[in-house]
Design an enzyme around this catalytic site. Structure first.
Site, PDB file in Angstrom:
ATOM      1  N   GLY A  44       0.826  -1.197   0.000  1.00 40.42           N
ATOM      2  CA  GLY A  44       0.000   0.000   0.000  1.00 40.42           C
ATOM      3  C   GLY A  44       0.862   1.250   0.000  1.00 40.42           C
ATOM      4  N   ASN A  67      -2.569  -9.041  11.594  1.00 38.20           N
ATOM      5  CA  ASN A  67      -1.468  -8.141  11.274  1.00 38.20           C
ATOM      6  C   ASN A  67      -1.836  -6.701  11.596  1.00 38.20           C
ATOM      7  OD1 ASN A  67      -1.320  -6.139   8.781  1.00 38.20           O
ATOM      8  ND2 ASN A  67      -2.848  -7.720   8.275  1.00 38.20           N
ATOM      9  N   SER A  68      -0.842  -5.985  12.070  1.00 38.59           N
ATOM     10  CA  SER A  68      -0.981  -4.556  12.340  1.00 38.59           C
ATOM     11  C   SER A  68       0.304  -3.875  11.884  1.00 38.59           C
ATOM     12  CB  SER A  68      -1.236  -4.310  13.833  1.00 38.59           C
ATOM     13  OG  SER A  68      -1.414  -2.942  14.099  1.00 38.59           O
ATOM     14  N   GLY A  70       0.613  -1.461   9.535  1.00 42.51           N
ATOM     15  CA  GLY A  70       0.460  -0.006   9.484  1.00 42.51           C
ATOM     16  C   GLY A  70       0.955   0.638   8.206  1.00 42.51           C
ATOM     17  N   LEU A  71       0.769  -0.061   7.081  1.00 43.76           N
ATOM     18  CA  LEU A  71       1.120   0.490   5.766  1.00 43.76           C
ATOM     19  C   LEU A  71       2.564   0.980   5.677  1.00 43.76           C
ATOM     20  CD1 LEU A  71      -2.084   2.519   4.709  1.00 43.76           C
ATOM     21  CD2 LEU A  71      -1.354   0.277   3.896  1.00 43.76           C
ATOM     22  N   CYS A 127      -8.561   2.190   4.791  1.00 44.67           N
ATOM     23  CA  CYS A 127      -7.681   2.955   5.669  1.00 44.67           C
ATOM     24  C   CYS A 127      -8.497   3.854   6.601  1.00 44.67           C
ATOM     25  CB  CYS A 127      -6.746   3.838   4.844  1.00 44.67           C
ATOM     26  SG  CYS A 127      -5.679   2.945   3.700  1.00 44.67           S
ATOM     27  N   THR A 190      -8.895  -7.447   4.915  1.00 48.80           N
ATOM     28  CA  THR A 190      -8.922  -8.195   6.170  1.00 48.80           C
ATOM     29  C   THR A 190     -10.124  -7.839   7.051  1.00 48.80           C
ATOM     30  OG1 THR A 190      -7.499  -6.531   7.186  1.00 48.80           O
ATOM     31  CG2 THR A 190      -6.430  -8.495   6.294  1.00 48.80           C
ATOM     32  N   GLY A 214      -6.357 -15.214   6.301  1.00 54.74           N
ATOM     33  CA  GLY A 214      -5.958 -16.613   6.291  1.00 54.74           C
ATOM     34  C   GLY A 214      -7.111 -17.552   6.012  1.00 54.74           C
ATOM     35  N   GLY A 262      -2.820 -13.985  -0.729  1.00 51.37           N
ATOM     36  CA  GLY A 262      -2.242 -13.144   0.314  1.00 51.37           C
ATOM     37  C   GLY A 262      -1.483 -13.919   1.364  1.00 51.37           C
TER      38      GLY A 262
END
Length: 298
Positions: A44, A67-68, A70-71, A127, A190, A214, A262
């Site tokens: 991203g 997941n985190s 954060g781009l 976002c 997600t 997942g 993914g």
């Protein structure tokens, strides 16, 4: 047999890698020839470089991962200067994924991408949006409609809008984006999830909530893709929990023209190639001359 057309772009096969799971392709190019893929989605891209979130970024969980990140990305200008030339060498379609905190930021990024050779722009409307109190543009259909409409006015590339499964109504959201000018749709992004460290008595992630992806999300993703394909006329790229060729076939039968892989890339870096081979073998075995024969048959 495997060729598909999305936004007047020919893909040698329907398999592409999902944004944020493949970097810009360089690491995976050490495993196999990226040219064998139908396309790759960039990380991203934001207007300025981002280091991403602090603290824990990824945590495995039952049937998937949270997941985190954060781009984290180099920013659009560094992408154009440093990453895009290398991606062009892979001889496959390039989808530039765009993220931002405001519509104005989206537009600024897209104006820069208009000047370079990318095949499709994928607009991430999941976002957190600062002008809407941190709520993602992809939650409310009316807000998404206005955002996509404004972006479409300046976008000179085919525009694919990536939908969040956290939308209030996924079909209404898809129809709003289509009406606003989206040339294609991709879904799902997600789900929102959470993990708690019971020993520390606190959330695992600094942002509290994280993106869940997942195999566990596949049935929900498949349902949403099926609903959107039945409602919309533009091409749909399906993703969410696809780990093998059987999963991919299900999404195609639900109506998807393309498939993004993914989380499976983290489990098995060769997953996209194995999925392409599996689909081809299935079509040959079933005497199906073109993949379009099974698209949307359910």
């Amino acid at each position: 047999m495997l060729k598909v057309n999305i936004c007047n772009k020919e893909f040698k096969n329907p398999i592409m890698t999902a944004s944020g799971t493949f970097g810009f392709g360089e690491e995976y190019s050490k495993f196999y020839d990226i040219a064998k893929l139908g396309g790759i989605c960039s990380k991203g891209l934001t207007l300025n470089p981002r280091q991403g979130n602090d603290g824990v970024r990824i945590k495995e969980t039952t049937g998937g991962m949270l997941n985190s990140v954060g781009l984290q990305n180099p920013g659009v200008e560094n992408f154009i200067k440093d990453e895009l030339p290398k991606m062009k060498e892979y001889n496959t379609n390039i989808i530039a994924n765009v993220g931002g905190a405001t519509v104005e930021e989206y537009i600024s990024i897209i104006e820069k991408l208009n000047q370079v050779d990318v095949d499709i722009i994928e607009l991430n409307i999941s976002c957190p949006n600062v002008k809407h109190g941190g709520m993602a543009l992809g939650i409310k259909s009316k807000v998404a409609y206005e955002a996509v409409k404004e972006v479409k006015k300046v976008c000179k590339k085919p525009l694919m809008v990536k939908l969040s499964p956290n939308a209030e109504n996924i079909v209404e959201m898809a129809l709003s984006c289509e009406e606003a000018g989206a040339d294609a749709l991709s879904l799902i992004n997600t789900f929102q999830g959470m993990s708690i460290d019971y020993k520390k008595r606190k959330a695992v992630f600094d942002n509290i909530y994280a993106g869940f992806s997942g195999p566990a999300v596949k049935p929900m993703a498949l349902r949403m893709v099926h609903q959107v394909c039945k409602a919309c006329k533009v091409p749909v790229v399906g993703l969410g929990g696809i780990t093998n060729w059987e999963d991919a076939i299900e999404f195609i039968m639900a109506g998807a023209t393309g498939i993004q892989i993914g989380t499976a890339n983290f489990i098995n870096p060769f997953a996209p190639l194995e999925i392409i081979k599996g689909i081809e073998d299935f079509l040959i075995k079933e005497n199906i001359k073109d993949i379009s024969e099974i698209r949307g048959i359910v």
